[in-house]
Scaffold this motif. Structure first.
Motif, short mmCIF file in Angstrom:
data_model
loop_
_atom_site.label_atom_id
_atom_site.label_comp_id
_atom_site.label_asym_id
_atom_site.label_seq_id
_atom_site.Cartn_x
_atom_site.Cartn_y
_atom_site.Cartn_z
N VAL A 32 -55.87 100.17 -23.25
CA VAL A 32 -56.06 100.53 -21.84
C VAL A 32 -57.54 100.50 -21.47
O VAL A 32 -57.91 100.14 -20.34
CB VAL A 32 -55.43 101.91 -21.55
CG1 VAL A 32 -55.83 102.43 -20.18
CG2 VAL A 32 -53.90 101.82 -21.65
N GLY A 35 -58.73 97.30 -20.15
CA GLY A 35 -58.23 96.90 -18.85
C GLY A 35 -59.29 96.68 -17.78
O GLY A 35 -59.27 95.65 -17.09
N MET A 39 -59.77 93.18 -15.70
CA MET A 39 -59.41 93.11 -14.28
C MET A 39 -60.60 92.76 -13.40
O MET A 39 -60.42 92.16 -12.33
CB MET A 39 -58.77 94.43 -13.83
CG MET A 39 -57.43 94.73 -14.51
SD MET A 39 -56.24 93.36 -14.41
CE MET A 39 -55.91 93.33 -12.65
N THR A 119 -51.43 90.16 -21.47
CA THR A 119 -51.42 91.45 -22.14
C THR A 119 -52.58 91.58 -23.11
O THR A 119 -53.21 90.59 -23.51
CB THR A 119 -50.11 91.67 -22.92
OG1 THR A 119 -49.96 90.63 -23.88
CG2 THR A 119 -48.91 91.70 -21.99
N TYR A 136 -50.37 96.09 -23.76
CA TYR A 136 -50.76 96.61 -22.45
C TYR A 136 -50.85 95.48 -21.45
O TYR A 136 -51.48 94.44 -21.72
CB TYR A 136 -52.10 97.33 -22.54
CG TYR A 136 -52.55 97.93 -21.22
CD1 TYR A 136 -51.71 98.76 -20.48
CD2 TYR A 136 -53.82 97.66 -20.70
CE1 TYR A 136 -52.11 99.30 -19.27
CE2 TYR A 136 -54.24 98.21 -19.50
CZ TYR A 136 -53.37 99.02 -18.79
OH TYR A 136 -53.77 99.56 -17.59
N GLN A 137 -50.23 95.66 -20.30
CA GLN A 137 -50.29 94.70 -19.20
C GLN A 137 -51.20 95.28 -18.11
O GLN A 137 -50.74 96.07 -17.27
CB GLN A 137 -48.90 94.40 -18.63
CG GLN A 137 -48.92 93.33 -17.55
CD GLN A 137 -47.62 93.24 -16.78
OE1 GLN A 137 -46.78 94.15 -16.83
NE2 GLN A 137 -47.44 92.15 -16.05
N PRO A 138 -52.48 94.92 -18.09
CA PRO A 138 -53.39 95.54 -17.13
C PRO A 138 -53.00 95.32 -15.67
O PRO A 138 -53.15 96.22 -14.84
CB PRO A 138 -54.75 94.89 -17.44
CG PRO A 138 -54.61 94.37 -18.83
CD PRO A 138 -53.19 93.99 -18.99
N PRO A 158 -55.61 100.73 -15.65
CA PRO A 158 -56.72 100.35 -16.53
C PRO A 158 -57.80 101.42 -16.59
O PRO A 158 -58.27 101.92 -15.56
CB PRO A 158 -57.25 99.06 -15.88
CG PRO A 158 -56.06 98.47 -15.22
CD PRO A 158 -55.29 99.65 -14.69
#
Length: 288
Positions: A32, A35, A39, A119, A136-138, A158
């Motif tokens: 996380v 993230g 992003m 991911t 984890y899928q931000p 994130p």
């Protein structure tokens, strides 16, 4: 933490189920934290460039790896870490029985296509098997973790802290429905062998998804099987495999044999595999 390795035929690992699940949580928290840099590059529509093997890489891959690796080294000092971009640069550690596999941005093509289906994958290998992992899928703010026979999914933005237990959902792979399987296939790498595999089985529907999300969708009961005959690397699959196995599923060779990790002699390349929730009766290796 330094893991003591136990041979498949030997006694159980001294790491308890709760300890393995705790590691999965720690991997999730680290994923996380990767993230925000991912992003930021995603929002800027970061461009990619081709690596020596022809696969794409972006600044987001490198930025995520720079966050993840020091955190894992602090969490598990002395444990070898095999990470995709480091490996691409020729930095491949000597991996023994215990090691970590990291894909800092799985689904770079999905990242570049801006569809959100990418991911962060972190998995722990022990005696050739993934025993704890986090995916984890931000872009969706979703985290799947699994270890020690327990798997969860949760919503976490994130850079935020993991939510308390009462805001998470326990996962369990479903039995294959009577009306046929829901198959997960790669959005970017659907090949004729996969199509042939599905044509030989009762298939209610087919869903395309990118990255390790396919393992996670099966783990949470939204699908039944993910066949993959095209090339993958161990860091692509370890974390999702760990989550799925902890939810009651498994990943096997097409003939039902074991799917092992630590294949240094093969450059850590995977062969063909089939990921199942609860394996369908009559399939190789099933109980029925």
């Amino acid at each position: 933490m330094r893991l003591a390795m136990i041979h498949k035929a030997g006694p159980k690992s001294p790491l308890s189920s709760s300890a393995l699940f705790g590691l999965a949580e720690a991997f999730g928290a680290i994923a996380v934290t990767a993230g925000p840099p991912i992003m930021r590059h995603y929002a800027c529509h970061a461009a990619g460039k081709a690596k020596a093997d022809g696969s794409p890489v972006t600044e987001a891959d490198l930025a995520a790896e720079a966050v993840i690796l020091p955190a894992l080294e602090a969490l598990m000092p002395g444990t070898p870490i095999l990470s995709e971009e480091q490996a691409s640069a020729g930095n491949i550690p000597r991996c023994g029985q215990d090691f970590l596999l990291v894909d800092p941005l799985d689904g770079t093509r999905e990242f570049l296509d801006h569809n959100g289906e990418f991911t962060v994958n972190i998995g722990l290998i022990a005696a050739g098997r993934p025993v704890a992992g986090a995916v984890y899928q931000p872009a969706g703010g979703l985290l799947w973790i699994g270890g020690g026979g327990r798997a969860q999914v949760m919503t976490v933005a994130p850079g935020e802290a993991l939510p308390p237990t009462d805001e998470r959902r326990e996962l369990s792979a479903r039995p294959v429905p009577d009306h046929g399987v829901t198959a997960l296939v790669s959005r970017s790498h659907l090949d004729p062998d996969t199509q042939a595999f599905l044509a030989q089985r009762p298939c209610a529907r087919t869903l395309a998804a990118g990255s390790a999300l396919k393992f996670c969708l099966i783990a949470q009961g939204d699908g039944d099987v993910y066949p993959r005959f095209g090339p993958t690397m161990e860091w692509d699959t370890a974390a999702g495999h760990a989550v799925l196995a902890s939810a009651g599923g498994d990943v096997v060779a097409p003939d039902g044999g074991s799917f092992r990790y630590g294949k240094a002699e093969q450059g850590f390349r995977n062969g063909a595999f089939v990921a199942w929730g609860r394996r369908a009766p009559g399939e190789p290796g099933s109980a029925a």
